[in-house]
Motif scaffolding. Structure first.
Motif, PDB file in Angstrom:
ATOM      1  N   ALA A  34    -101.540 -15.626 -49.634  1.00 37.50           N
ATOM      2  CA  ALA A  34    -100.203 -15.762 -50.229  1.00 37.50           C
ATOM      3  C   ALA A  34    -100.300 -16.482 -51.574  1.00 37.50           C
ATOM      4  O   ALA A  34     -99.627 -16.103 -52.537  1.00 37.50           O
ATOM      5  CB  ALA A  34     -99.271 -16.505 -49.279  1.00 37.50           C
ATOM      6  N   ALA A  87    -104.088 -15.974 -44.064  1.00 37.79           N
ATOM      7  CA  ALA A  87    -102.906 -15.396 -44.705  1.00 37.79           C
ATOM      8  C   ALA A  87    -102.292 -16.356 -45.721  1.00 37.79           C
ATOM      9  O   ALA A  87    -101.871 -15.941 -46.804  1.00 37.79           O
ATOM     10  CB  ALA A  87    -101.886 -15.012 -43.640  1.00 37.79           C
ATOM     11  N   LYS A  88    -102.242 -17.629 -45.393  1.00 40.08           N
ATOM     12  CA  LYS A  88    -101.650 -18.623 -46.294  1.00 40.08           C
ATOM     13  C   LYS A  88    -102.415 -18.677 -47.619  1.00 40.08           C
ATOM     14  O   LYS A  88    -101.819 -18.777 -48.690  1.00 40.08           O
ATOM     15  CB  LYS A  88    -101.639 -19.987 -45.614  1.00 40.08           C
ATOM     16  CG  LYS A  88    -100.862 -21.028 -46.349  1.00 40.08           C
ATOM     17  CD  LYS A  88    -100.753 -22.291 -45.523  1.00 40.08           C
ATOM     18  CE  LYS A  88     -99.840 -23.274 -46.228  1.00 40.08           C
ATOM     19  NZ  LYS A  88     -99.530 -24.425 -45.412  1.00 40.08           N
ATOM     20  N   TYR A 136     -95.780  -7.503 -52.154  1.00 41.93           N
ATOM     21  CA  TYR A 136     -97.211  -7.714 -52.019  1.00 41.93           C
ATOM     22  C   TYR A 136     -97.736  -6.540 -51.206  1.00 41.93           C
ATOM     23  O   TYR A 136     -97.189  -6.206 -50.160  1.00 41.93           O
ATOM     24  CB  TYR A 136     -97.506  -9.014 -51.298  1.00 41.93           C
ATOM     25  CG  TYR A 136     -96.952 -10.249 -51.994  1.00 41.93           C
ATOM     26  CD1 TYR A 136     -96.862 -10.324 -53.376  1.00 41.93           C
ATOM     27  CD2 TYR A 136     -96.530 -11.339 -51.261  1.00 41.93           C
ATOM     28  CE1 TYR A 136     -96.372 -11.451 -54.012  1.00 41.93           C
ATOM     29  CE2 TYR A 136     -96.041 -12.478 -51.879  1.00 41.93           C
ATOM     30  CZ  TYR A 136     -95.968 -12.530 -53.251  1.00 41.93           C
ATOM     31  OH  TYR A 136     -95.482 -13.646 -53.880  1.00 41.93           O
ATOM     32  N   ALA A 142    -104.390 -12.039 -40.613  1.00 38.13           N
ATOM     33  CA  ALA A 142    -102.952 -12.312 -40.525  1.00 38.13           C
ATOM     34  C   ALA A 142    -102.383 -11.688 -39.252  1.00 38.13           C
ATOM     35  O   ALA A 142    -103.032 -10.868 -38.608  1.00 38.13           O
ATOM     36  CB  ALA A 142    -102.231 -11.750 -41.752  1.00 38.13           C
ATOM     37  N   LEU A 184     -97.518 -13.470 -44.176  1.00 40.86           N
ATOM     38  CA  LEU A 184     -98.281 -14.338 -45.074  1.00 40.86           C
ATOM     39  C   LEU A 184     -97.829 -15.792 -44.975  1.00 40.86           C
ATOM     40  O   LEU A 184     -98.300 -16.631 -45.732  1.00 40.86           O
ATOM     41  CB  LEU A 184     -98.129 -13.883 -46.530  1.00 40.86           C
ATOM     42  CG  LEU A 184     -98.807 -12.579 -46.907  1.00 40.86           C
ATOM     43  CD1 LEU A 184     -98.520 -12.242 -48.357  1.00 40.86           C
ATOM     44  CD2 LEU A 184    -100.293 -12.640 -46.655  1.00 40.86           C
ATOM     45  N   TYR A 232    -101.482 -14.004 -54.143  1.00 45.18           N
ATOM     46  CA  TYR A 232    -100.410 -13.087 -54.532  1.00 45.18           C
ATOM     47  C   TYR A 232     -99.440 -13.741 -55.513  1.00 45.18           C
ATOM     48  O   TYR A 232     -98.929 -13.080 -56.412  1.00 45.18           O
ATOM     49  CB  TYR A 232     -99.644 -12.600 -53.299  1.00 45.18           C
ATOM     50  CG  TYR A 232    -100.246 -11.395 -52.626  1.00 45.18           C
ATOM     51  CD1 TYR A 232    -100.327 -10.170 -53.274  1.00 45.18           C
ATOM     52  CD2 TYR A 232    -100.720 -11.471 -51.318  1.00 45.18           C
ATOM     53  CE1 TYR A 232    -100.867  -9.052 -52.657  1.00 45.18           C
ATOM     54  CE2 TYR A 232    -101.260 -10.357 -50.685  1.00 45.18           C
ATOM     55  CZ  TYR A 232    -101.333  -9.156 -51.353  1.00 45.18           C
ATOM     56  OH  TYR A 232    -101.874  -8.047 -50.742  1.00 45.18           O
ATOM     57  N   GLU A 242     -94.385 -11.528 -46.716  1.00 49.55           N
ATOM     58  CA  GLU A 242     -95.155 -10.529 -45.973  1.00 49.55           C
ATOM     59  C   GLU A 242     -95.858  -9.593 -46.942  1.00 49.55           C
ATOM     60  O   GLU A 242     -95.538  -9.548 -48.123  1.00 49.55           O
ATOM     61  CB  GLU A 242     -94.255  -9.743 -45.020  1.00 49.55           C
ATOM     62  CG  GLU A 242     -93.140  -8.978 -45.687  1.00 49.55           C
ATOM     63  CD  GLU A 242     -92.204  -8.312 -44.684  1.00 49.55           C
ATOM     64  OE1 GLU A 242     -91.945  -7.108 -44.864  1.00 49.55           O
ATOM     65  OE2 GLU A 242     -91.745  -8.989 -43.755  1.00 49.55           O
ATOM     66  N   VAL A 243     -96.841  -8.870 -46.420  1.00 50.55           N
ATOM     67  CA  VAL A 243     -97.590  -7.902 -47.218  1.00 50.55           C
ATOM     68  C   VAL A 243     -97.531  -6.548 -46.524  1.00 50.55           C
ATOM     69  O   VAL A 243     -97.645  -6.467 -45.299  1.00 50.55           O
ATOM     70  CB  VAL A 243     -99.050  -8.355 -47.452  1.00 50.55           C
ATOM     71  CG1 VAL A 243     -99.797  -8.564 -46.157  1.00 50.55           C
ATOM     72  CG2 VAL A 243     -99.800  -7.379 -48.339  1.00 50.55           C
TER      73      VAL A 243
END
Length: 152
Positions: A40, A36-37, A141, A58, A75, A43, A80-81
């Motif tokens: 991010a 997830a990082k 996102y 994630a 994220l 994004y 967040e997504v």
């Protein structure tokens, strides 16, 4: 005795390779999912209208409590997504908040209207006060998933 030991080792090896995920939508594998990082960071460089094909891992923050038709993923760093499912073709269980998932599909950036934000807040079971406090469009996102794996 040696064939028995060999058989036991083979059985244990094969059972440790079992996929420990529930699958929804298109069949996908857990391999090659980015953290997830890392997603991010992708994004951050995207503009509205940009999209990339991706597979990411994630934790689930929230799920649509009406039917499981969307979820939000963490994220890191408070970002967040919003994940929706391709062609509204499948849903996820509504009790997966806090679980780790792998989503495969298309990542993109979108501006969400006040009305749409209020709709999602209502689906998430937010209070009338929380819903009423939504007053301006928001850059979000987004992710359109064609397949989801949920860790068991």
């Amino acid at each position: 005795m040696k064939p028995l030991i060999l058989l036991i080792i083979c059985v244990l090896t094969l059972s440790s390779c079992e996929d420990k995920h529930a699958s929804f939508g298109k069949k996908i594998v857990a391999d090659d999912a980015i953290a997830a990082k890392s997603m991010a960071a992708h994004y951050e460089t995207m503009r509205q209208g940009d999209s990339i094909n991706s597979k990411m891992k994630a934790k689930v923050i929230d799920v649509c409590q009406a039917k499981g038709c969307w979820m939000t993923l963490n994220l890191n760093d408070g970002k967040e997504v919003m994940v929706k499912f391709k062609d509204y073709g499948f849903f996820v269980p509504m009790d997966i908040s806090g679980k780790e998932v792998i989503v495969n599909g298309k990542a993109y950036v979108k501006e969400v209207s006040v009305e749409e934000q209020k709709h999602y807040a209502q689906d998430a079971g937010k209070t009338p006060e929380e819903i009423a406090s939504i007053a301006e469009p928001k850059r979000t996102y987004s992710f359109e998933a064609d397949g989801v794996l949920i860790a068991q």
